[in-house]
Design a protein around this motif. Structure first.
Motif, PDB file in Angstrom:
ATOM      1  N   LEU A 122       0.834  -1.199   0.000  1.00 32.44           N
ATOM      2  CA  LEU A 122       0.000   0.000   0.000  1.00 32.44           C
ATOM      3  C   LEU A 122       0.871   1.253   0.000  1.00 32.44           C
ATOM      4  CD1 LEU A 122      -2.940   1.018   0.146  1.00 32.44           C
ATOM      5  CD2 LEU A 122      -2.714   0.966   2.637  1.00 32.44           C
ATOM      6  N   SER A 123       1.932   1.226   0.786  1.00 31.81           N
ATOM      7  CA  SER A 123       2.869   2.345   0.837  1.00 31.81           C
ATOM      8  C   SER A 123       3.535   2.570  -0.525  1.00 31.81           C
ATOM      9  CB  SER A 123       3.921   2.080   1.907  1.00 31.81           C
ATOM     10  OG  SER A 123       4.898   3.079   1.898  1.00 31.81           O
ATOM     11  N   GLN A 124       3.930   1.491  -1.179  1.00 35.72           N
ATOM     12  CA  GLN A 124       4.543   1.596  -2.505  1.00 35.72           C
ATOM     13  C   GLN A 124       3.553   2.139  -3.532  1.00 35.72           C
ATOM     14  OE1 GLN A 124       6.081  -2.331  -3.286  1.00 35.72           O
ATOM     15  NE2 GLN A 124       7.714  -2.122  -1.777  1.00 35.72           N
ATOM     16  N   PHE A 125       2.293   1.748  -3.405  1.00 35.66           N
ATOM     17  CA  PHE A 125       1.264   2.267  -4.308  1.00 35.66           C
ATOM     18  C   PHE A 125       1.165   3.778  -4.185  1.00 35.66           C
ATOM     19  CE2 PHE A 125      -3.116   3.809  -4.641  1.00 35.66           C
ATOM     20  CZ  PHE A 125      -3.373   3.564  -5.980  1.00 35.66           C
ATOM     21  N   PHE A 126       1.120   4.277  -2.941  1.00 37.15           N
ATOM     22  CA  PHE A 126       1.014   5.726  -2.737  1.00 37.15           C
ATOM     23  C   PHE A 126       2.289   6.452  -3.152  1.00 37.15           C
ATOM     24  CE2 PHE A 126      -2.680   4.738  -0.037  1.00 37.15           C
ATOM     25  CZ  PHE A 126      -3.583   5.598  -0.645  1.00 37.15           C
ATOM     26  N   SER A 127       3.438   5.829  -2.973  1.00 39.26           N
ATOM     27  CA  SER A 127       4.692   6.444  -3.427  1.00 39.26           C
ATOM     28  C   SER A 127       4.686   6.592  -4.942  1.00 39.26           C
ATOM     29  CB  SER A 127       5.889   5.594  -2.994  1.00 39.26           C
ATOM     30  OG  SER A 127       6.039   5.639  -1.612  1.00 39.26           O
ATOM     31  N   ALA A 128       4.249   5.556  -5.640  1.00 38.47           N
ATOM     32  CA  ALA A 128       4.166   5.613  -7.102  1.00 38.47           C
ATOM     33  C   ALA A 128       3.127   6.634  -7.541  1.00 38.47           C
ATOM     34  CB  ALA A 128       3.838   4.241  -7.673  1.00 38.47           C
ATOM     35  N   SER A 142       2.178   9.335  -5.935  1.00 40.94           N
ATOM     36  CA  SER A 142       2.675  10.697  -5.703  1.00 40.94           C
ATOM     37  C   SER A 142       3.781  11.080  -6.684  1.00 40.94           C
ATOM     38  CB  SER A 142       3.165  10.857  -4.269  1.00 40.94           C
ATOM     39  OG  SER A 142       4.316  10.084  -4.053  1.00 40.94           O
ATOM     40  N   ALA A 143       4.408  10.103  -7.314  1.00 36.63           N
ATOM     41  CA  ALA A 143       5.463  10.380  -8.291  1.00 36.63           C
ATOM     42  C   ALA A 143       4.911  10.576  -9.702  1.00 36.63           C
ATOM     43  CB  ALA A 143       6.479   9.237  -8.298  1.00 36.63           C
ATOM     44  N   THR A 144       3.601  10.435  -9.866  1.00 37.20           N
ATOM     45  CA  THR A 144       2.980  10.628 -11.183  1.00 37.20           C
ATOM     46  C   THR A 144       3.175  12.075 -11.617  1.00 37.20           C
ATOM     47  OG1 THR A 144       1.314   8.979 -10.648  1.00 37.20           O
ATOM     48  CG2 THR A 144       0.807  10.473 -12.470  1.00 37.20           C
ATOM     49  N   PRO A 145       3.692  12.288 -12.833  1.00 39.73           N
ATOM     50  CA  PRO A 145       3.921  13.665 -13.288  1.00 39.73           C
ATOM     51  C   PRO A 145       2.597  14.402 -13.494  1.00 39.73           C
ATOM     52  CG  PRO A 145       4.426  12.100 -15.038  1.00 39.73           C
ATOM     53  CD  PRO A 145       4.104  11.310 -13.817  1.00 39.73           C
ATOM     54  N   ALA A 146       2.623  15.672 -13.190  1.00 38.68           N
ATOM     55  CA  ALA A 146       1.432  16.508 -13.357  1.00 38.68           C
ATOM     56  C   ALA A 146       1.232  16.852 -14.824  1.00 38.68           C
ATOM     57  CB  ALA A 146       1.576  17.777 -12.532  1.00 38.68           C
ATOM     58  N   LEU A 147      -0.019  16.920 -15.229  1.00 39.47           N
ATOM     59  CA  LEU A 147      -0.366  17.327 -16.589  1.00 39.47           C
ATOM     60  C   LEU A 147      -0.460  18.847 -16.644  1.00 39.47           C
ATOM     61  CD1 LEU A 147      -3.074  14.656 -17.395  1.00 39.47           C
ATOM     62  CD2 LEU A 147      -0.716  14.719 -18.186  1.00 39.47           C
ATOM     63  N   PRO A 148      -0.554  19.416 -17.840  1.00 39.96           N
ATOM     64  CA  PRO A 148      -0.714  20.874 -17.924  1.00 39.96           C
ATOM     65  C   PRO A 148      -1.917  21.337 -17.102  1.00 39.96           C
ATOM     66  CG  PRO A 148      -0.370  19.926 -20.100  1.00 39.96           C
ATOM     67  CD  PRO A 148      -0.520  18.779 -19.143  1.00 39.96           C
ATOM     68  N   GLN A 149      -1.858  22.571 -16.680  1.00 37.84           N
ATOM     69  CA  GLN A 149      -2.891  23.124 -15.801  1.00 37.84           C
ATOM     70  C   GLN A 149      -4.277  23.126 -16.440  1.00 37.84           C
ATOM     71  OE1 GLN A 149      -2.520  24.954 -12.653  1.00 37.84           O
ATOM     72  NE2 GLN A 149      -0.500  24.104 -12.366  1.00 37.84           N
ATOM     73  N   GLN A 150      -4.358  23.259 -17.754  1.00 41.56           N
ATOM     74  CA  GLN A 150      -5.659  23.341 -18.406  1.00 41.56           C
ATOM     75  C   GLN A 150      -6.304  21.966 -18.495  1.00 41.56           C
ATOM     76  OE1 GLN A 150      -4.523  25.133 -22.061  1.00 41.56           O
ATOM     77  NE2 GLN A 150      -4.485  27.185 -21.201  1.00 41.56           N
ATOM     78  N   CYS A 151      -7.618  21.951 -18.492  1.00 45.71           N
ATOM     79  CA  CYS A 151      -8.336  20.679 -18.473  1.00 45.71           C
ATOM     80  C   CYS A 151      -8.467  20.060 -19.858  1.00 45.71           C
ATOM     81  CB  CYS A 151      -9.717  20.860 -17.848  1.00 45.71           C
ATOM     82  SG  CYS A 151     -10.805  21.927 -18.801  1.00 45.71           S
ATOM     83  N   CYS A 152      -8.162  20.789 -20.887  1.00 43.16           N
ATOM     84  CA  CYS A 152      -8.292  20.234 -22.233  1.00 43.16           C
ATOM     85  C   CYS A 152      -7.212  20.829 -23.139  1.00 43.16           C
ATOM     86  CB  CYS A 152      -9.676  20.504 -22.795  1.00 43.16           C
ATOM     87  SG  CYS A 152     -10.049  22.258 -22.918  1.00 43.16           S
TER      88      CYS A 152
END
Length: 110
Positions: free
Chosen positions: A77-83, A85-95
């Motif tokens: 479960l801890s590894q799942f949350f670590s992965a 949280s490491a997901t890169p953010a997408l551009p601020q706009q929704c489309c």
């Protein structure tokens, strides 16, 4: 282990506290009931949810069943949350200004 089932199991405050307590020491239903000041049948229901989620296991000691946390599943479960949280953010706009914006954050002339 199904992450969504684990999160649902841990969403109840008593079950979350039970996991924290059972990480420290093994306990039987009676001890848990006294600790949380609830009935033994109530504790049994909570234990069943945690067991079905793969978070705890019971071990028979004389007359009583003592429960403990399966630490490997907590680590998973801890590894799942670590992965997560490491997901890169997408551009601020929704489309992507494709005209398919449902929130109308872009004007038609964009």
């Amino acid at each position: 282990m199904e992450i969504s089932q684990v999160l649902k199991a841990m969403s109840h405050p008593i079950r979350l506290q039970m996991v924290e307590l059972l990480l420290q020491k093994r306990m039987c239903v009676r001890s848990l009931a006294r600790h949380f000041e609830v009935t033994e049948p109530t504790i049994s229901v909570h234990l069943k949810v945690l067991k079905n989620a793969g978070l705890i296991v019971g071990e028979k000691k004389s007359y009583y069943m003592h429960y403990r946390v399966i630490r490997e599943n907590i680590e998973e479960l801890s590894q799942f949350f670590s992965a997560l949280s490491a997901t890169p953010a997408l551009p601020q706009q929704c489309c992507q200004k494709s005209g398919s914006c449902y929130c109308k954050c872009h004007s038609k002339k964009d």
